[in-house]
Design a protein around this motif. Structure first.
Motif, PDB file in Angstrom:
ATOM      1  N   LYS A   1       0.833  -1.200   0.000  1.00 20.65           N
ATOM      2  CA  LYS A   1       0.000   0.000   0.000  1.00 20.65           C
ATOM      3  C   LYS A   1       0.876   1.262   0.000  1.00 20.65           C
TER       4      LYS A   1
ATOM      5  N   ALA B   1       4.206  -1.908   3.751  1.00 19.22           N
ATOM      6  CA  ALA B   1       3.650  -0.774   3.012  1.00 19.22           C
ATOM      7  C   ALA B   1       4.779   0.044   2.386  1.00 19.22           C
TER       8      ALA B   1
ATOM      9  N   ASP C   1      -2.877   5.022  -1.843  1.00 19.12           N
ATOM     10  CA  ASP C   1      -3.909   4.219  -1.207  1.00 19.12           C
ATOM     11  C   ASP C   1      -4.405   4.855   0.086  1.00 19.12           C
TER      12      ASP C   1
END
Length: 258
Positions: A6, A30, A81
């Motif tokens: 993400k 992430a 995101d």
């Protein structure tokens, strides 16, 4: 695994909970993108991030700089995101001792900075039909205290913005969240309370930045819409909502230690 890959943009990421949250998100797989005014401080923070990350010097009070920075991020990473609006500061002083310009400056960073960065990502999230915006507000936005008039007003604005935007985007696949922490042991107090008196008076209530950052990562991971910190504060907030004037009188000595 929900955070793996993400792209997470974090403002105010050069220190405190912004820096720690970036590092924790990196460890979860992430791709944290760090934003702050100081590139040197961002590089220091980035040294503790494993894997892929990005960093950009960006002043959230500069509209053109915000637009250029987010355009660069979309160009390089293709999407955002999650946006974590964390940039902000406070100054504790009596209302009569603060100049109007200080109110303007604090609102420009804490509230309008959140608005500018959110405006830069929402159209893209709407196109994709997904995303999450996390705004770091404050318990101060829910309960006003003496000597924090300007700061409380900015965080009240952030909460109002967050709650209204959540309703506007609820059916669009975008989660809009608020994190409302109480006192945290960070550099925040160097500006907010240079004397150190308030920090000492609430030492027993002070949360560590590690604790708050873990809670923020959990909120992001679970897609929660709101979190009050510390946990027991949520109960106090509910009671305050039922009996605000009585609560003001009963908690005056405890809440007004600045």
């Amino acid at each position: 695994m929900a955070l793996q890959g993400k792209v997470v943009v974090i403002t105010g990421a050069s220190s405190g909970i912004g820096a720690l949250t970036a590092q924790m998100l990196g460890k979860r797989g992430a791709i944290p993108i760090l934003l702050a005014r100081s590139e040197d401080k961002l590089k220091e923070t980035a040294a503790g991030i494993p894997g892929v990350f990005g960093l950009y010097a960006c002043d959230v009070t500069d509209e053109d700089q915000v637009q250029r920075t987010f355009a660069d991020i979309f160009s390089v990473y293709g999407r955002i995101d999650i946006l974590l609006n964390n940039a902000g500061y406070g100054k504790f002083a009596a209302f009569t001792d603060m100049e109007p310009q200080e109110f303007d400056d604090m609102m420009d960073v804490n509230y309008m900075g959140t608005v500018r960065c959110t405006k830069a990502v929402v159209p893209h999230m709407l196109e994709r039909g997904s995303g999450q915006i996390v705004n770091v507000a404050s318990m101060a936005g829910k309960i006003g205290t003496a000597r924090s008039v300007a700061y409380t007003a900015t965080k009240h604005a952030v909460l109002g913005f967050t709650n209204a935007l959540r309703q506007e985007l609820r059916k669009q696949g975008i989660i809009v969240s608020a994190v409302n922490p109480g006192p945290i042991a960070t550099e925040f107090f160097r500006t907010a309370d240079p004397s150190g008196s308030y920090e000492k008076s609430v030492a027993r209530m002070m949360m560590t930045p590690e604790h708050v950052s873990k809670k923020i990562v959990k909120l992001i991971d679970k897609g929660k819409e709101e979190m009050d910190l510390p946990g027991f504060a949520a109960i106090g907030i509910r009671l305050y909502g039922l009996f605000p004037r009585l609560a003001d009188k009963l908690t005056y000595n405890m809440m007004n230690r600045k």
